[in-house]
Design an enzyme around this catalytic site. Structure first.
Site: not given
Lengths: 663, 663
Positions: B144, B428
């Site tokens: 990320t 997730e």
């Protein structure tokens, strides 16, 4: 930090179909008030002491507590410097300093002083009010006990009159009887209004109010027999030293019982109160609940401002291969999360205004002894308090989750807003208890209707004749919408009332019959509150005298609010066929259309609330949309980064490393 | 502290219609495993070092960070002392030490090592794994970025190959490209697997994995060109130093690219990967999601344990004038809040087990190169991850609010559970994105059905023939229930699919057509997941071989789960008349009956999870029900109470007092 506005956000602002300034004027009650608000906020935010405050997210509990007193001090100073006497303007100072935080000594001004004013004799007011107003005496209001919340008669603290010494003996006979939760009780106040069970001449006379000193006025040390302290860390509002308080046979003079109504004579003779005392207390309660409803609009609007601006600047996933990533606000699912909530902020704002007006009228009647409308207002505010706080708190979480991962960081400002919003579902009347109070009144109305008595205007739609069909079509006529909401509410009231009767006839006692119907009673209460909000919104947007472009934008929001509510509760609207499948499908399409209509104005609709960056305290919700630079700056300021190698390295990590591990 | 069990709670336990031990055995996979769990927990909780840990609620962020490393250390030591090699048993230690907290170095074991195992060459594994397993190298997984979440191709970090030096140059070209959020990245790890865009010979080749050293292995100091730090305080998980990471032209050797599949030769020639790499990565993702689903059951069960035990000992409002106050669990509204959630914990437990089994089967197929069932499993786990995490997080808040004011205190343990539950809605795979992935597959199934192709078994109910009526009656036959859930799911899939076709025919492109249908797509995905959970629960309770009294209690819970779901979504079940008004009214009555049936077993149903008081860390959820003594003790320990007069008194409060105020 770049000073330019993020171009995505700039473009959104230019696209709006109306002039946001006009809407802001409307929200804050005119151009003059809007300007005053700006000026006061600027004065606060440019204050040198304000600049030195440690950022909220990096504060320890100690810091928070200490800051909240400092801010109370600053508020006093600023109010003086700016020569502010108007209460509403004073409120702007506090709001600017303590956005989504407890305002230091708030309970002193909102509860302690008013209680003495309302329940004290003239002598008592002469004694306590000057001390309270100069803050020699700082007080709180102690009702809730460790084991006792909503049910007032359950309170266990006793105040036993001793005619020998002409004193009351305050005592906490059990662990559950200790006072628990009162604001600022732990470390801050030196005095307290205590609700306790009066015992005199061997008889108990119910709950009454007593003024009790807790700490020495000079040294602030705890007085003998008083055991007082902070109750420890909470989900939010950690600046507040909510406290606990145990009395170990503490003696107070007879005239510390507030005796405007009920009285204890020197010899211990008790004189009962008229119901005036109760009614006046009711007044405060209604006022606080009306204030809470208005507050939910601002709270939710803050969260919407943050999430909507972020949705304009955040981009994710290319729409065409190789093309730019889309603004997340262009995703229908994102619109569906945010736009009904923007509509809700306006709906609740109008609702708050309306019940405030309602309250003002009824309150003046009450003061004149005319109590006719009190039950209606009580039923309305109880339910609306529950409805608005629950919707607002859930809405804040929807906004937070709509910001993805960054919404979880305190950098977003959203967790703080949530923890301050959710507590409103519990205090000043727990929401389920509130709904059931409203529902009890609705059932009463239903029975009045059956007995052909006239219903109070707010609930005149309650009926048992429910056979019609809705004529709602894609024009979304407002009258048809109101009719559908009325039908749903009336149907649920009837169902709950019939369920109670069913169990009564089956031989259950009234408590059991009501308890076995309480899921349905809550449904009925929610539906009636929802209707009230929809009706208020519709009345407001149809009657408002404002620039037609603004009116048109608000009308779209109003339709969205109403349609979304019907979709979310489609079973309740359609189960008996009042709305049919075709109509619900039409509403589903309309929902999608309305979201697109709101899209163009979304940023301007939240901008119109004009929350300052300081109030929002959010990297994601900044006016300039420079969210990533702000997040980076926030991260760099994290106290864990004060050293490159954290002190735990030697203590634990190095140890782990050199020992190896089976992890 | 009184050692006796609160009599209200004791009575509840005696009332149960079944033996809780049998259910506990079942939950933990047999009497032996249950006993091992108890023994390990006892060893942890009686450990002298454990006793010295500062209570979570009183910890500063610094304390939390430091404690989490200490706990990682303790876990290692205990695992050694207790001679534990089984992974599941190791997990019990961590769970006991870090209930609802991030387990220190968790990402090292769960992501860093497995990524090297899966994507590294044999040489690379030989080099890195011994270092990683002995914790010389401690790593995290950095995917990320500040401006990029779910959309992998949007990542901006570059790894540009320089054939001259045979190195990759890692760079963060923009502020949005910095890595942001990886666990333990800020202060803890000295190494990292970085996902970056590979550029070689002037061409970009998509996202690949690189091992990058961040800190000196001995001194732990940041290496040149590395800018790394903690991202600051968050809503929860503050023990985790989630970090940010910027690369300023950092050079790493060529063999630090994980090259099991894709490769860059010495001269910079790129060799493409087969899809195996992606598939293996998929495998990890599916495994993690399956684990999350199982986890939601435990999280929600903890909250239910706390709220249910509290509801047994908390009393409020006398039922008859002068009589005792009722246990709040006797209020139907309270039952309606808690009991469907207790049912949900069991439903999710069975669901987790089933998709784990499913995963194990399919995973072994994948390893053999048989990818046939991968899309089905992917669609299922994506949606279930979203469905279960959202329901669990909301459920925890319902439990918290059901505890009234005390639920707001950290003393309740519930805010901590909420902040650890809600983050699962985002990480997730953000939940809305997950639902839309599931929905895309459902529409594909719908089109396969139209083309008369065979559907995968899990989704074989998808159809466009939806004209029937339900035969559901008050017997609540399980087949009729499943049929109703299937009908609803199929109807919503059909509606979403038709909506997409409608917009395609109207000339919109596929992205627009799908986007304009995405509200309906999410509805369809939720309905399909809900159905899967209901079906799994029903299959489990009908096929389970267990003591009949336990079976009967679980069957009641299963009915409650199914009926409550139909009531909550009554519009979706009844809009086309599949269920009619009479049936819905019957279900409303049944809901009330089922709540009463659960009432007698409520405490035993949560007791069966056997959460220790240490895990729950809740004054309200204690096994002995001595909630008020515990709250009092918590309050007294509040650090603000370390001195009678707080240091802020002189600084602010005295100042305020002596100056008087206009507050």
């Amino acid at each position: 930090m770049t000073s330019a506005v993020n171009p995505d956000l700039e473009r959104e602002r230019k696209r709006a179909t109306f002039n946001g300034e006009i809407l802001t004027d409307f929200i804050y009650g005119g151009a003059h008030k809007k300007q005053r608000r700006r000026d006061i906020q600027n004065a606060v935010f440019s204050d040198p002491e304000y600049q030195t405050l440690k950022p909220w997210a990096f504060c320890s509990r100690e810091d928070l507590y200490s800051n909240h007193l400092q801010k109370a001090n600053m508020a006093r100073r600023l109010q003086e410097t700016l020569n502010i006497t108007d209460q509403e303007e004073g409120f702007i100072i506090r709001q600017s300093l303590c956005s989504n935080e407890y305002f230091g000594l708030g309970v002193h001004g909102f509860m302690f002083i008013p209680t003495i004013q309302k329940l004290g004799t003239e002598d008592q007011k002469r004694k306590w009010l000057p001390l309270a107003k100069t803050l020699k005496v700082v007080g709180t209001y102690a009702q809730t006990e460790l084991g006792h919340g909503t049910f007032l008669r359950g309170l266990e603290t006793t105040a036993t009159y001793d005619p020998e010494t002409q004193e009351f003996v305050l005592n906490s006979p059990t662990i559950t009887s200790m006072k628990y939760w009162p604001a600022n009780l732990g470390k801050t106040v030196n005095c307290c209004v205590v609700m306790a069970k009066l015992v005199t001449q061997g008889k108990s006379h119910g709950i009454h109010s007593f003024v009790v000193s807790l700490r020495d006025l000079e040294t602030h040390k705890t007085l003998p027999g008083i055991e007082v302290g902070d109750i420890g860390p909470k989900f939010g509002f950690n600046e507040n030293d909510n406290g606990y308080l145990r009395f170990h046979h503490v003696r107070i003079p007879r005239d510390h019982m507030l005796m405007r109504y009920a009285k204890v004579a020197e010899d211990g003779t008790f004189t009962s109160a008229t119901n005036e005392g109760t009614i006046l207390t009711y007044g405060t309660m209604l006022f606080v609940r009306a204030m809470i409803v208005t507050g939910t609009s601002s709270t939710l609007a803050m969260a919407c401002t943050i999430a909507t601006r972020y949705a304009a600047v955040r981009r994710q996933t290319e729409v065409k291969p190789g093309g730019p990533e889309a603004q997340i606000m262009d995703y229908q699912t994102q619109q569906y999360k945010l736009f009904p909530l923007i509509a809700t902020t306006y709906a609740f704002r109008f609702t708050g205004q309306r019940i405030n007006d309602h309250y003002t009228t009824i309150n003046s009647n009450i003061e004149k002894g005319n109590l006719e409308n009190l039950p209606e207002l009580h039923a309305l505010t109880a339910g609306l308090k529950a409805f608005c706080t629950a919707v607002a708190a859930d809405g804040v979480e929807v906004c937070r989750l709509a910001c993805g991962g960054h919404g979880y960081s305190h950098a977003s400002g959203l967790p703080k807003i949530y923890t301050s919003a959710t507590v409103e579902c519990t205090y000043e009347g727990e929401n389920t208890v509130m709904y059931l109070q409203t529902a009890r009144y609705l059932v009463k109305c239903y029975n009045m209707m059956k007995a052909k008595k006239t219903l109070p205007p707010t609930f005149s739609y309650i009926t048992d004749k429910l056979s019609g069909k809705s004529d709602l079509d894609s024009k979304l006529n407002f009258n048809s919408i109101i009719e559908a909401y009325e039908h749903r509410a009336a149907r649920l009231v009837k169902a709950a009332a019939l369920n109670i009767s069913f169990w009564m006839k089956a031989g259950k006692n009234p408590w059991e019959s009501t308890n076995k119907s309480s899921i349905q009673l809550v449904w009925a209460a929610k539906a009636c509150c929802h209707l009230f909000v929809v009706k208020t919104f519709i009345n407001q947007v149809t009657s408002i005298d404002i620039d037609p472009n603004v009116k048109s934008a608000l009308t779209v929001l109003c339709r969205l609010y109403a349609v979304n509510g019907m979709i979310e509760n489609m079973g309740q609207f359609s189960l008996d066929g009042f709305l049919n499948e075709t109509q619900i499908n039409m509403l589903t399409r309309k929902l999608s259309d309305l979201l697109e209509e709101v899209r163009v104005n979304a940023v301007t609709l939240v901008d119109a609330f004009e929350f300052s960056d300081n109030e929002l305290d959010s990297c994601l919700g900044r006016y300039d949309g420079q969210v990533y630079e702000a997040l980076y700056k926030y991260a760099k300021s994290s106290p864990l980064n004060d050293t490159d190698v954290h002190s735990s390295f030697q203590k634990y990590l190095a140890l782990l490393k050199y020992q190896g591990s089976k992890l």
